[in-house]
Design a protein around this motif. Structure first.
Motif, PDB file in Angstrom:
ATOM      1  N   THR A   1      14.616  21.227  -4.804  1.00 27.25           N
ATOM      2  CA  THR A   1      15.309  20.793  -6.010  1.00 27.25           C
ATOM      3  C   THR A   1      16.753  20.478  -5.659  1.00 27.25           C
ATOM      4  O   THR A   1      17.363  21.160  -4.833  1.00 27.25           O
ATOM      5  CB  THR A   1      15.229  21.868  -7.112  1.00 27.25           C
ATOM      6  OG1 THR A   1      15.964  21.440  -8.266  1.00 27.25           O
ATOM      7  CG2 THR A   1      15.768  23.204  -6.652  1.00 27.25           C
ATOM      8  N   VAL A   2      17.329  19.430  -6.273  1.00 23.72           N
ATOM      9  CA  VAL A   2      18.645  18.955  -5.883  1.00 23.72           C
ATOM     10  C   VAL A   2      19.422  18.439  -7.083  1.00 23.72           C
ATOM     11  O   VAL A   2      18.835  17.914  -8.042  1.00 23.72           O
ATOM     12  CB  VAL A   2      18.527  17.839  -4.811  1.00 23.72           C
ATOM     13  CG1 VAL A   2      17.761  16.646  -5.362  1.00 23.72           C
ATOM     14  CG2 VAL A   2      19.894  17.404  -4.301  1.00 23.72           C
ATOM     15  N   ALA A   3      20.727  18.599  -7.032  1.00 28.10           N
ATOM     16  CA  ALA A   3      21.642  17.948  -7.976  1.00 28.10           C
ATOM     17  C   ALA A   3      22.805  17.406  -7.170  1.00 28.10           C
ATOM     18  O   ALA A   3      23.405  18.122  -6.370  1.00 28.10           O
ATOM     19  CB  ALA A   3      22.139  18.928  -9.039  1.00 28.10           C
ATOM     20  N   VAL A   4      23.115  16.122  -7.368  1.00 26.15           N
ATOM     21  CA  VAL A   4      24.226  15.467  -6.678  1.00 26.15           C
ATOM     22  C   VAL A   4      25.257  15.080  -7.715  1.00 26.15           C
ATOM     23  O   VAL A   4      24.913  14.559  -8.789  1.00 26.15           O
ATOM     24  CB  VAL A   4      23.739  14.226  -5.909  1.00 26.15           C
ATOM     25  CG1 VAL A   4      24.917  13.462  -5.307  1.00 26.15           C
ATOM     26  CG2 VAL A   4      22.764  14.629  -4.817  1.00 26.15           C
TER      27      VAL A   4
ATOM     28  N   GLU B   1      16.819  15.930  -9.223  1.00 25.68           N
ATOM     29  CA  GLU B   1      15.379  15.695  -9.066  1.00 25.68           C
ATOM     30  C   GLU B   1      14.729  16.921  -8.437  1.00 25.68           C
ATOM     31  O   GLU B   1      15.393  17.725  -7.773  1.00 25.68           O
ATOM     32  CB  GLU B   1      15.138  14.449  -8.210  1.00 25.68           C
ATOM     33  CG  GLU B   1      13.726  13.899  -8.339  1.00 25.68           C
ATOM     34  CD  GLU B   1      13.612  12.461  -7.852  1.00 25.68           C
ATOM     35  OE1 GLU B   1      12.477  12.002  -7.661  1.00 25.68           O
ATOM     36  OE2 GLU B   1      14.655  11.799  -7.652  1.00 25.68           O
ATOM     37  N   GLN B   2      13.424  17.033  -8.659  1.00 26.97           N
ATOM     38  CA  GLN B   2      12.664  18.173  -8.151  1.00 26.97           C
ATOM     39  C   GLN B   2      11.336  17.692  -7.590  1.00 26.97           C
ATOM     40  O   GLN B   2      10.766  16.718  -8.067  1.00 26.97           O
ATOM     41  CB  GLN B   2      12.379  19.208  -9.253  1.00 26.97           C
ATOM     42  CG  GLN B   2      13.586  19.658 -10.049  1.00 26.97           C
ATOM     43  CD  GLN B   2      13.989  18.659 -11.111  1.00 26.97           C
ATOM     44  OE1 GLN B   2      13.122  18.095 -11.795  1.00 26.97           O
ATOM     45  NE2 GLN B   2      15.284  18.418 -11.266  1.00 26.97           N
ATOM     46  N   TRP B   3      10.858  18.411  -6.581  1.00 25.74           N
ATOM     47  CA  TRP B   3       9.556  18.126  -5.990  1.00 25.74           C
ATOM     48  C   TRP B   3       8.848  19.456  -5.733  1.00 25.74           C
ATOM     49  O   TRP B   3       9.477  20.438  -5.367  1.00 25.74           O
ATOM     50  CB  TRP B   3       9.712  17.406  -4.648  1.00 25.74           C
ATOM     51  CG  TRP B   3      10.502  16.137  -4.711  1.00 25.74           C
ATOM     52  CD1 TRP B   3      10.031  14.859  -4.823  1.00 25.74           C
ATOM     53  CD2 TRP B   3      11.928  16.013  -4.611  1.00 25.74           C
ATOM     54  NE1 TRP B   3      11.058  13.953  -4.824  1.00 25.74           N
ATOM     55  CE2 TRP B   3      12.238  14.635  -4.700  1.00 25.74           C
ATOM     56  CE3 TRP B   3      12.971  16.935  -4.487  1.00 25.74           C
ATOM     57  CZ2 TRP B   3      13.549  14.156  -4.655  1.00 25.74           C
ATOM     58  CZ3 TRP B   3      14.269  16.467  -4.442  1.00 25.74           C
ATOM     59  CH2 TRP B   3      14.554  15.100  -4.527  1.00 25.74           C
ATOM     60  N   GLY B   4       7.548  19.490  -5.925  1.00 29.53           N
ATOM     61  CA  GLY B   4       6.781  20.664  -5.538  1.00 29.53           C
ATOM     62  C   GLY B   4       6.539  21.663  -6.652  1.00 29.53           C
ATOM     63  O   GLY B   4       6.721  21.367  -7.842  1.00 29.53           O
ATOM     64  N   VAL B   5       6.145  22.872  -6.224  1.00 32.39           N
ATOM     65  CA  VAL B   5       5.642  23.874  -7.167  1.00 32.39           C
ATOM     66  C   VAL B   5       6.372  25.206  -6.996  1.00 32.39           C
ATOM     67  O   VAL B   5       6.972  25.483  -5.960  1.00 32.39           O
ATOM     68  CB  VAL B   5       4.130  24.085  -6.965  1.00 32.39           C
ATOM     69  CG1 VAL B   5       3.355  22.812  -7.290  1.00 32.39           C
ATOM     70  CG2 VAL B   5       3.821  24.545  -5.531  1.00 32.39           C
ATOM     71  N   LYS B   6       6.259  26.038  -8.044  1.00 29.69           N
ATOM     72  CA  LYS B   6       6.883  27.368  -8.000  1.00 29.69           C
ATOM     73  C   LYS B   6       6.216  28.258  -6.962  1.00 29.69           C
ATOM     74  O   LYS B   6       6.872  29.070  -6.304  1.00 29.69           O
ATOM     75  CB  LYS B   6       6.803  28.026  -9.373  1.00 29.69           C
ATOM     76  CG  LYS B   6       7.604  27.305 -10.453  1.00 29.69           C
ATOM     77  CD  LYS B   6       7.434  28.001 -11.798  1.00 29.69           C
ATOM     78  CE  LYS B   6       8.197  27.259 -12.882  1.00 29.69           C
ATOM     79  NZ  LYS B   6       8.027  27.889 -14.220  1.00 29.69           N
ATOM     80  N   ASP B   7       4.921  28.111  -6.837  1.00 33.30           N
ATOM     81  CA  ASP B   7       4.205  28.850  -5.798  1.00 33.30           C
ATOM     82  C   ASP B   7       2.904  28.128  -5.500  1.00 33.30           C
ATOM     83  O   ASP B   7       2.416  27.318  -6.298  1.00 33.30           O
ATOM     84  CB  ASP B   7       3.946  30.296  -6.222  1.00 33.30           C
ATOM     85  CG  ASP B   7       2.991  30.404  -7.390  1.00 33.30           C
ATOM     86  OD1 ASP B   7       1.771  30.276  -7.176  1.00 33.30           O
ATOM     87  OD2 ASP B   7       3.464  30.609  -8.523  1.00 33.30           O
ATOM     88  N   LEU B   8       2.337  28.412  -4.329  1.00 33.74           N
ATOM     89  CA  LEU B   8       1.165  27.676  -3.857  1.00 33.74           C
ATOM     90  C   LEU B   8      -0.157  28.274  -4.334  1.00 33.74           C
ATOM     91  O   LEU B   8      -1.217  27.881  -3.839  1.00 33.74           O
ATOM     92  CB  LEU B   8       1.196  27.611  -2.326  1.00 33.74           C
ATOM     93  CG  LEU B   8       2.333  26.760  -1.745  1.00 33.74           C
ATOM     94  CD1 LEU B   8       2.365  26.877  -0.224  1.00 33.74           C
ATOM     95  CD2 LEU B   8       2.208  25.307  -2.170  1.00 33.74           C
TER      96      LEU B   8
END
Length: 602
Positions: free
Chosen positions: A54-57, A67-74
């Motif tokens: 997860t990122v903020a510029v 923006e964010q990619w992926g999941v809290k856990d697998l």
């Protein structure tokens, strides 16, 4: 309308405006260069197995991309969102430092008096290093106090969670030594989570409140950082929307939600948007703009460089780096087991990035580094070095600087090679350099200039660190001419090794090569290698250098015992016990040797 509600509404409106700016500007990043391949960010995290990113510029004091990619856990595979918070680990130190300086400005605490004046549950033990220079909060915040204990492990629900009192007293498994000071404050630098735990205890003891509540009151609440907390997962006020920690195999570590009682050192949970709000507040304060919480004085106090004894330099709680793009930044990284991130903000212009991921260092850090570099390049933040600064230098002159150098703080020996404007320092880095005259070099994207020069005090040849705008000059690496004591030990020439140690101690009494700890380490290395004769000779030197230390006799006794020289072992264990009657292990060994001797005589 009360003040808290007004501030909360202001932040909400500001966030909505920021979101509109993201849409209007449309500035974002699609790909990164990772391991020599250009990948989409989503493909990159899948390739390396990072559960989420997860990122903020922010640019010109506004968030321009999040923006964010992926999941809290697998296991659940529930997607993260922009509000999902992460265990930020050591980024907690930057938050703590900023709040402590806010408290100072409000007249609630003094950073310059002995911190023991504030401590009630425990005191920093007085010793030879603190008698003339008592430890202060200012020392602790800048990692110049000389305190031990780099960091602490994570805990999870169902485990015995230690208190901070147990933490500073060394009453935790794997941390069985109390935090102590082992160099004179302000004379050196060493990163210390133990020091920040002392800060936490001092603030709580003095103000009578938990640190988490103090930070909520003075920073999170007035800035509207609703997804940030120092409360821990075993407390009812903990956050609901969080990412879980994962190991190298992609497995959730225990419950996935680490508990960190050492809050000031590593207890913060947050996300990139909240961190961006915080960083922009500091940047605006530095620029003299209107702010909600942080004054210009506080912003300068926490970001002004205290020491450049490290390559980056440190302020009160923040690492000060030039970093990628040849800009001046204040920043901090964080790494708890299986989760962490990094935050960067420019000293001028209001640019920066905050990013987190829930995976181990080996997976997470390369992604974060690649993302930072791409943002700087694609968003045009890099500042080219001025070509007119560069001066010619001959290969012969460069080779004069090549050789072995001693890290005078920590004892490591580095090999420096300069050839065709490339600097290779083994085992640290290999990169191009620019010569600017006066035996001084610039390393692109590193803040301190390197000057090869003689020390004004001892006349020895060093690599010195200098920095624009900073009066301090430090001399971290001393040229080594001839053999090291350890070279003689490797050859089995103990007499020459002893002479080399004595020569070093005479000229450089505080040299890490002749410290009690280093000699002890060398001795135990010989024991592990089965070289008992060598171990005994090294420990004998340590006894000669530090005759008032119980530990050196204990180590020599152990080496004699390993060599089945029980009479000599008994003499040294008795000496160790006489100097430290709390050494119960020495007493047990003394009793056993004497019992064995009596049995043999009967």
């Amino acid at each position: 309308m009360n003040k808290v509600l007004f501030v909360a509404l202001s932040v909400l409106i500001t966030s909505q405006v920021m979101a509109q700016n993201v849409i209007e500007k449309g500035k974002k990043l699609d790909n990164i260069l990772l391991n020599g391949k250009v990948l989409t960010i989503e493909d990159a995290i899948q390739e390396v197995g990072l559960p989420s990113l997860t990122v903020a510029v922010f640019e010109n004091y506004e968030i321009i991309w999040k923006e964010q990619w992926g999941v809290k856990d697998l296991i659940s595979n529930e997607p993260i969102d922009e509000l999902t918070s992460f265990s930020t680990a050591s980024i907690s130190k930057a938050i703590t430092a900023t709040v402590v300086v806010i408290l100072e400005e409000k007249g609630m605490i003094d950073l310059t008096i002995p911190v023991n004046d504030y401590l009630k549950r425990w005191k920093i033990p007085d010793n030879e290093y603190t008698r003339n220079t008592p430890v202060t909060l200012e020392h602790l915040l800048s990692h110049t106090a000389g305190t031990t204990q780099h960091g602490f492990t994570d805990f999870y629900e169902g485990e015995d969670i230690p208190t901070i009192l147990e933490s500073v007293k060394g009453e935790i498994p794997s941390y069985n030594k109390p935090i102590e000071v082992n160099f004179e404050p302000r004379t050196n630098w060493r990163y210390s989570g133990g020091g920040y735990t002392i800060i936490q205890m001092a603030i709580e003891d003095h103000l009578g409140k938990p640190l988490a509540d103090i930070i909520e009151e003075h920073l999170f609440s007035p800035l509207g950082m609703k997804n940030s907390t120092m409360k821990q997962p075993n407390e009812t006020e903990f956050l609901n929307n969080v990412a879980k920690a994962h190991d190298d195999e992609g497995n959730i570590i225990s419950t996935g939600i680490p508990i960190t009682p050492q809050l000031a050192a590593s207890g913060l949970w947050s996300n990139p948007i909240d961190m961006a709000i915080f960083l922009i507040e500091i940047q605006k304060a530095l620029g003299g703009q209107k702010t909600l919480v942080i004054s210009q004085n506080v912003a300068k106090r926490v970001t002004d460089i205290v020491t450049i004894k490290t390559v980056g330099g440190w302020s009160l709680g923040w690492e000060r780096i030039t970093g990628a793009g040849n800009r001046e930044w204040f920043s901090h990284g964080g790494s708890n087991t299986g989760t962490g991130g990094h935050i960067y903000a420019t000293m001028e212009g209001g640019n920066g990035i905050a990013m987190f991921g829930n995976g181990p260092n080996s997976i997470r850090i390369p992604i974060l580094d690649a993302l930072l570099n791409e943002v700087i390049n694609e968003f045009g933040w890099d500042v080219p070095l001025k070509e007119e600064m560069v001066k010619p230098i001959t290969i012969e002159k460069l080779k004069e600087f090549t050789g072995k150098y001693l890290d005078v703080s920590f004892g490591a020996v580095i090999n420096v090679e300069l050839n065709e404007m490339n600097l290779h320092i083994s085992p640290y880095f290999d990169q191009d350099i620019l010569y600017i005259g006066d035996q001084t070099f610039i390393l692109p994207n590193l803040p301190n200039r390197l000057k090869f020069t003689k020390h004004p005090n001892d006349g020895e040849f060093y690599i010195a660190f200098i920095r624009d705008g900073v009066s301090e000059i430090t001399y971290p690496f001393r040229r080594i001419n001839g053999k090291l004591p350890s070279d003689y030990i490797a050859d089995g020439n103990y007499e020459e090794a002893k002479k080399a140690f004595q020569k070093e101690k005479e000229k450089f009494p505080k040299s890490p090569l002749v410290s009690e700890a280093n000699l002890n380490r060398l001795g135990y290395e010989q024991i592990r290698g089965g070289n008992l004769e060598s171990a005994i000779e090294i420990f004998k030197i340590n006894v000669e250098f530090y005759p008032e230390s119980a530990n050196v006799y204990d180590s020599l006794g152990e080496a004699f015992l390993e060599a089945e020289m029980k009479e000599e072992a008994l003499i040294n264990y008795k000496k160790a016990y006489s100097l430290n009657p709390e050494n119960t292990n020495a007493k047990k060994i003394i009793d056993q040797i004497e019992l064995d001797s009596e049995s043999k005589n009967e």
